[in-house]
Design a protein around this motif. Structure first.
Motif, PDB file in Angstrom:
ATOM      1  N   THR A 717       1.023  -1.004   0.005  1.00  0.00           N
ATOM      2  CA  THR A 717       0.029   0.552  -0.086  1.00  0.00           C
ATOM      3  C   THR A 717       1.061   0.956   0.143  1.00  0.00           C
ATOM      4  O   THR A 717       2.015   1.409   0.179  1.00  0.00           O
ATOM      5  N   VAL A 718       0.522   2.191  -1.285  1.00  0.00           N
ATOM      6  CA  VAL A 718       1.564   3.620  -0.973  1.00  0.00           C
ATOM      7  C   VAL A 718       0.298   4.594  -0.899  1.00  0.00           C
ATOM      8  O   VAL A 718      -0.667   4.449  -1.615  1.00  0.00           O
ATOM      9  N   ALA A 719       0.337   5.168   0.460  1.00  0.00           N
ATOM     10  CA  ALA A 719      -0.907   6.629   0.060  1.00  0.00           C
ATOM     11  C   ALA A 719       0.123   7.929   0.439  1.00  0.00           C
ATOM     12  O   ALA A 719       1.194   7.655   0.994  1.00  0.00           O
ATOM     13  N   THR A 720      -0.895   8.357   0.655  1.00  0.00           N
ATOM     14  CA  THR A 720      -0.363  10.442   0.632  1.00  0.00           C
ATOM     15  C   THR A 720      -0.988  10.940   1.721  1.00  0.00           C
ATOM     16  O   THR A 720      -2.427  10.719   1.406  1.00  0.00           O
ATOM     17  N   ALA A 721      -1.156  11.431   1.883  1.00  0.00           N
ATOM     18  CA  ALA A 721      -1.685  12.634   3.232  1.00  0.00           C
ATOM     19  C   ALA A 721      -0.946  14.371   3.032  1.00  0.00           C
ATOM     20  O   ALA A 721       0.586  14.313   3.057  1.00  0.00           O
ATOM     21  N   SER A 722      -1.467  15.517   3.462  1.00  0.00           N
ATOM     22  CA  SER A 722      -0.748  16.093   4.380  1.00  0.00           C
ATOM     23  C   SER A 722      -1.367  16.523   5.918  1.00  0.00           C
ATOM     24  O   SER A 722      -2.075  16.066   6.324  1.00  0.00           O
ATOM     25  N   GLU A 723      -0.541  16.955   6.208  1.00  0.00           N
ATOM     26  CA  GLU A 723      -0.109  17.160   7.420  1.00  0.00           C
ATOM     27  C   GLU A 723      -0.265  18.479   8.031  1.00  0.00           C
ATOM     28  O   GLU A 723      -0.086  19.323   6.622  1.00  0.00           O
ATOM     29  N   GLU A 724       0.404  19.231   8.944  1.00  0.00           N
ATOM     30  CA  GLU A 724       0.569  20.480   9.259  1.00  0.00           C
ATOM     31  C   GLU A 724       1.027  21.434   8.922  1.00  0.00           C
ATOM     32  O   GLU A 724       1.518  22.201   8.467  1.00  0.00           O
ATOM     33  N   ASP A 725       2.690  19.948   8.738  1.00  0.00           N
ATOM     34  CA  ASP A 725       3.694  20.535   8.362  1.00  0.00           C
ATOM     35  C   ASP A 725       4.472  20.513   7.114  1.00  0.00           C
ATOM     36  O   ASP A 725       5.571  20.568   7.087  1.00  0.00           O
ATOM     37  N   GLY A 726       3.862  19.035   7.006  1.00  0.00           N
ATOM     38  CA  GLY A 726       4.112  18.906   5.613  1.00  0.00           C
ATOM     39  C   GLY A 726       3.786  17.671   4.749  1.00  0.00           C
ATOM     40  O   GLY A 726       2.321  17.468   5.192  1.00  0.00           O
ATOM     41  N   VAL A 727       3.952  17.368   4.156  1.00  0.00           N
ATOM     42  CA  VAL A 727       3.362  15.980   3.131  1.00  0.00           C
ATOM     43  C   VAL A 727       3.780  14.727   2.970  1.00  0.00           C
ATOM     44  O   VAL A 727       5.473  14.740   3.766  1.00  0.00           O
ATOM     45  N   VAL A 728       2.870  13.996   4.005  1.00  0.00           N
ATOM     46  CA  VAL A 728       3.443  12.147   4.150  1.00  0.00           C
ATOM     47  C   VAL A 728       3.425  12.149   3.557  1.00  0.00           C
ATOM     48  O   VAL A 728       2.401  11.719   2.350  1.00  0.00           O
ATOM     49  N   VAL A 729       4.162  10.504   2.773  1.00  0.00           N
ATOM     50  CA  VAL A 729       4.060   9.316   1.524  1.00  0.00           C
ATOM     51  C   VAL A 729       4.144   8.174   3.062  1.00  0.00           C
ATOM     52  O   VAL A 729       5.182   8.354   3.606  1.00  0.00           O
ATOM     53  N   SER A 730       3.092   6.989   3.064  1.00  0.00           N
ATOM     54  CA  SER A 730       3.481   5.854   3.820  1.00  0.00           C
ATOM     55  C   SER A 730       3.735   5.223   2.774  1.00  0.00           C
ATOM     56  O   SER A 730       2.584   4.888   1.976  1.00  0.00           O
ATOM     57  N   ILE A 731       4.483   4.023   2.722  1.00  0.00           N
ATOM     58  CA  ILE A 731       4.708   2.747   2.161  1.00  0.00           C
ATOM     59  C   ILE A 731       4.788   1.346   2.883  1.00  0.00           C
ATOM     60  O   ILE A 731       5.362   1.266   3.857  1.00  0.00           O
ATOM     61  N   THR A 732       3.359   0.629   3.118  1.00  0.00           N
ATOM     62  CA  THR A 732       3.556  -0.235   3.870  1.00  0.00           C
ATOM     63  C   THR A 732       3.362  -1.945   3.012  1.00  0.00           C
ATOM     64  O   THR A 732       3.137  -2.307   2.772  1.00  0.00           O
ATOM     65  N   ASP A 733       4.713  -3.333   3.708  1.00  0.00           N
ATOM     66  CA  ASP A 733       4.013  -3.928   3.038  1.00  0.00           C
ATOM     67  C   ASP A 733       3.091  -4.828   4.408  1.00  0.00           C
ATOM     68  O   ASP A 733       3.407  -4.843   5.391  1.00  0.00           O
ATOM     69  N   HIS A 734       3.025  -6.305   4.126  1.00  0.00           N
ATOM     70  CA  HIS A 734       2.972  -7.295   5.304  1.00  0.00           C
ATOM     71  C   HIS A 734       3.462  -8.654   4.927  1.00  0.00           C
ATOM     72  O   HIS A 734       3.501  -9.641   4.987  1.00  0.00           O
ATOM     73  N   GLY A 735       5.105  -8.167   5.016  1.00  0.00           N
ATOM     74  CA  GLY A 735       6.029  -9.380   5.123  1.00  0.00           C
ATOM     75  C   GLY A 735       6.547  -9.486   6.587  1.00  0.00           C
ATOM     76  O   GLY A 735       5.320  -9.389   7.443  1.00  0.00           O
ATOM     77  N   GLU A 736       7.597  -9.607   7.098  1.00  0.00           N
ATOM     78  CA  GLU A 736       7.634 -10.418   8.476  1.00  0.00           C
ATOM     79  C   GLU A 736       8.183  -9.586   8.919  1.00  0.00           C
ATOM     80  O   GLU A 736       8.236 -10.143  10.267  1.00  0.00           O
ATOM     81  N   GLY A 737       8.624  -7.978   8.630  1.00  0.00           N
ATOM     82  CA  GLY A 737       8.655  -7.983   9.995  1.00  0.00           C
ATOM     83  C   GLY A 737      10.098  -7.198   9.822  1.00  0.00           C
ATOM     84  O   GLY A 737      11.034  -8.140   9.444  1.00  0.00           O
ATOM     85  N   ILE A 738      10.648  -6.402  10.732  1.00  0.00           N
ATOM     86  CA  ILE A 738      11.822  -6.121  11.157  1.00  0.00           C
ATOM     87  C   ILE A 738      12.078  -6.562  12.653  1.00  0.00           C
ATOM     88  O   ILE A 738      11.430  -6.140  13.288  1.00  0.00           O
TER      89      ILE A 738
END
Length: 802
Positions: A717-738
């Protein structure tokens, strides 16, 4: 102080021990708090002296106004002129908004406006009259009592005579009475609530009494003979020295006070020339004689304020002199009023000294200059005017007092020479202080004298100086006490039979002792001198304590600066060493990473040379060589991205477009894994300043990292959003984790847990975000997946922005 704070902060950032850094910060905060508190104490003291000075000025204005009204009774023969002058004087001296005087007409049961000065002059009608039955004025005229209302909106007796008076908020009416008969009313008004106080009532009652007498006398004595008798009565009753002279400057009459001052009866000096009666210093040096002749010729009254002269006892006196012509210009008679204001002038000089000294003390943080300022204030001008001043300070152990600084002469001859020079130059306090030069102080006889003074506090606990230090009290030491308590060598060194000793105090801390004497003019030291000396020492003590604290802070700041410089040099050396180590590690990493591809390329190239005619095998080997070369190019590209020194070339871009392009570039990577792409993009995303190519590269690295985390398939999943101090891009996978032990190293160059991979992708992405003043962070849970969050700020276009 700001520099010291910066130094301490930089020390904390440079890796100094946290405990030592915290102690430095606490100590610096304590110093700042002490300095601020002491500055507030000094400011409060200055405000108090200002209030005292303003109160004294107001009293002086009141006395001047009362004298002006009293003297106006002599100067104005016409009742209307006198009333108008008195009303104008009240409004001018007391700054009332409006002053009016009404005369009572009992036959008409009315009061008539006789004179007015102030804000309602134009509003009031000429010849205005008002019934005795209405208004505060009518009530005062009827009852013969003063009435004060500081809120006329709540006063039922208030009467609005014309529309403009609706703005009145406070009103005070005082009757003018002759015996029990009310002849008039003084009415003052203000457009402010609570404008008047009981003192205004008292002063106006005094004025009313004066005016009542003057009005009554002016009405009764219409003939010249009666006017003369009236003038003589007024002159005799004034609390000042009053005399009348003719055109030839011979004495015509004098009141009792004047006769007492010159030591003669009126009959003895009547008809005598003025020059044989008054002091030549007052007549000639002070310019009184020329002023008298000028007034007689011009016929215009003249006032001379703060005239200084030497009286019969040899003391310096100060007087206000008013010259008022009497009769016609041909008669040439002149009324001279001499009012002794020596005490008032001394009080004003004292308050002025405190005010000026406060200003001078605020301008310096140099201890020696502050000591010199204090001694100059003690010895200069009419406020204190001691002949000499000395400062003694304790040593570091607090067991002995040593002479530190002194101002004044050593011998009688030197004293007369200094006084003569000061008298010629007329130098003010500020001029004297600004002339301070340490090297000149060290060369004076008095400074050499004070530097030889030493006093043991332990050996003489009952001595005056010990008591001053112990009890924080000012003492006057006289006659035998000097020989008994001061002890050798002070009795012989100071050669004085009386001196004052005052503590230099800052809060509860005793900084030293100040000595002052009148060794040469032998003026007695009175209680008032001790009080003022104590006040000056207290005021100076706070400033000196601040100067000492400031010097300590500067010393610590210098030490911190030197320590910081040493740490910075050590840090720079450490960084240089770390860079060399990093270069070595990077070379080893690069060598390791390119060894296998190069070995593969070499093996297949040699195979091609051995079997050049086997076309299918050559093509297969060439294909493998191409793949290895692409891998080498990727390694070198990542290395260049990681080490590139130039910043991004930013411009306003839509982050959604960059995300779309990165996903398109990763299409071939998605084909390698059974992973589906989900995009959740904010349609109202604002534009930001970024380098689109670099941000795209950073996103592509994270997307590929997510794909590699899900070899068995899943959803990215690739998502974008605007917050008070900037633009945010989040990239989420469903792997085994770190795993937790790996998370701290995922952005470290060459760090990787994969069988294949260089460990440069996330390191490059982090550098790209740093170059954009942005951030990247990883949120991961084992068995659930990982989310990388990239944020670019709105308002920080980096270097290179077009």
């Amino acid at each position: 102080m700001d520099n010291a704070t910066d130094y301490v902060t930089e020390l904390g950032e440079s890796g100094i021990d946290p405990g030592a850094h915290a102690q430095l910060l606490d100590y610096l905060k304590q110093l700042e708090a002490n300095l601020e508190r002491r500055s507030e104490e000094l400011s409060a003291l200055q405000r108090r002296y200002k209030e005292l000075f303003e109160a004294e000025q107001k009293k002086t204005q009141e006395l001047a106004m009362l004298a002006e009204i009293g003297e106006g009774a002599l100067a104005h023969h016409n009742v209307d002129d006198y009333i108008h002058a008195a009303v104008t004087a009240m409004q001018r001296n007391f700054n009332y908004f409006d002053v009016a005087l009404f005369l009572v007409d009992q036959s008409a049961n009315e009061v008539a406006l006789q004179s007015q000065s102030g804000g309602y002059c134009r509003a009031a009608q000429e010849g205005y009259r008002q019934s005795l039955d209405v208004g505060i004025v009518g009530w005062a005229a009827t009852t013969g009592e003063a009435l004060l209302s500081n809120n006329v909106k709540e006063e039922p007796r208030f009467y609005c005579a014309f529309p403009e008076e609706q703005r009145t908020q406070s009103e005070l009416s005082v009757p003018i009475k002759i015996g029990n008969i009310v002849r008039g009313v003084i009415d003052v008004q203000s457009q402010k609530e609570n404008a008047f106080a009981s003192r205004d009532v008292s002063v106006l009652q005094t004025v009313a009494d004066q005016m009542a007498t003057a009005i009554e006398n002016a009405q009764l004595y219409e003939q010249m003979v009666l006017l003369k008798r009236f003038s003589e009565t007024i002159v005799a009753s004034l609390p000042s020295a009053v005399l009348v002279v003719d055109r030839e400057l011979r004495l015509v009459l004098a009141n009792r006070i004047f006769c007492e001052e010159v030591g003669s009866e009126e009959d003895e000096i009547r008809g005598q020339p003025l020059e044989s009666i008054l002091s030549p210093v007052l007549l000639h040096d002070a310019g009184l004689l020329d002023a008298i002749r000028q007034t007689i010729e011009s016929g215009q009254p003249l006032w001379l304020g703060d005239v200084a002269y030497l009286c019969g006892t040899g003391e310096e006196c100060v007087a206000d002199v008013r010259l008022t012509p009497l009769g016609t210009s041909n008669e040439g008679r002149l009324l001279i009023t001499i009012r002794d204001v020596t005490q008032r002038a001394r009080q004003i000089a004292q308050l002025s000294l405190l005010h000026d000294m406060g200003g001078l003390l605020q301008r310096s943080l140099d201890r020696d200059r502050l000591l010199y300022t204090l001694l100059t204030c003690i010895t200069a001008g009419p406020a204190l005017g001691f002949n000499r001043g000395f400062v003694l300070l304790p040593d570091e152990q607090g067991e002995n007092l040593r002479g530190e600084m002194a101002v004044g002469p050593v011998t009688v001859e030197e004293a007369h020479r200094i006084w003569a020079e000061v008298g010629k130059r007329h130098r003010g306090l500020q001029d004297l202080v600004e002339a301070f030069a340490p090297e000149q102080i060290e060369m004076t006889d008095i400074q050499r004298l004070v530097c030889g003074m030493r006093f043991s506090l332990k050996e003489s606990p009952s001595a005056i100086l010990s008591r001053v230090m112990r009890e924080s009290t000012t003492f006057r030491v006289a006659t035998d006490a000097v020989r008994r308590d001061l002890c050798y060598p002070y009795g012989d060194v100071l050669r004085t039979q009386e001196f004052a000793a005052a503590p230099l105090i800052a809060g509860s801390r005793i900084l030293g002792v100040v000595l002052a004497d009148n060794a040469f003019n032998q003026e007695p030291i009175v209680e008032e001198d001790l009080k003022l000396l104590t006040t000056l020492c207290n005021q100076a003590g706070l400033a000196i304590s601040n100067a000492i604290a400031h010097a300590q802070i500067e010393d610590h700041a210098d030490e911190l600066a030197k320590a910081y410089q040493r740490l910075r040099e050590a840090h720079q050396e450490l960084v240089r060493q770390e860079k060399l180590v990093t270069v070595g590690e990077m070379a080893a990493r690069v060598s390791h990473e390119i060894r296998n591809p190069l070995a593969t390329i070499g093996g297949f190239a040699r195979s091609m040379l051995k079997n050049p005619d086997d076309v299918s095998r050559v093509k297969s080997d060439a294909s493998i060589i191409v793949e290895e070369v692409e891998e080498l190019e990727g390694i070198l590209g990542n290395m260049l991205d990681l080490t590139r020194p130039s910043g991004p070339a930013c411009r306003l871009e839509n982050v959604n477009s960059i995300v779309e392009h990165a996903c398109l570039m990763a299409r071939s990577d998605f084909q390698k894994y059974p992973v589906s792409l989900v995009k959740q993009l904010d349609d109202y995303l604002p534009e930001v300043f970024v380098d689109a190519r670099q941000i795209q590269q950073g996103l592509l690295n994270v997307i590929r990292n997510g794909l590699q985390a899900m070899p068995e398939g899943g959803e990215l999943t690739v998502a974008t959003a605007s917050e008070e101090d900037g633009v945010v891009v989040s990239i989420t996978d469903h792997g085994e984790g770190i795993p937790p032990d790996v998370r701290d190293n995922i952005f470290t160059p060459f760090y990787t847990t994969k069988v294949q991979g260089t460990g440069l992708g996330l390191a490059v992405t982090r550098k790209i975000m740093d170059d954009h003043h942005g951030t990247i962070e990883a949120q991961s849970e084992e068995g659930v997946g990982t989310t990388f969050i990239l944020k670019v700020p709105y308002t920080q276009p980096v270097e290179g922005t077009p």
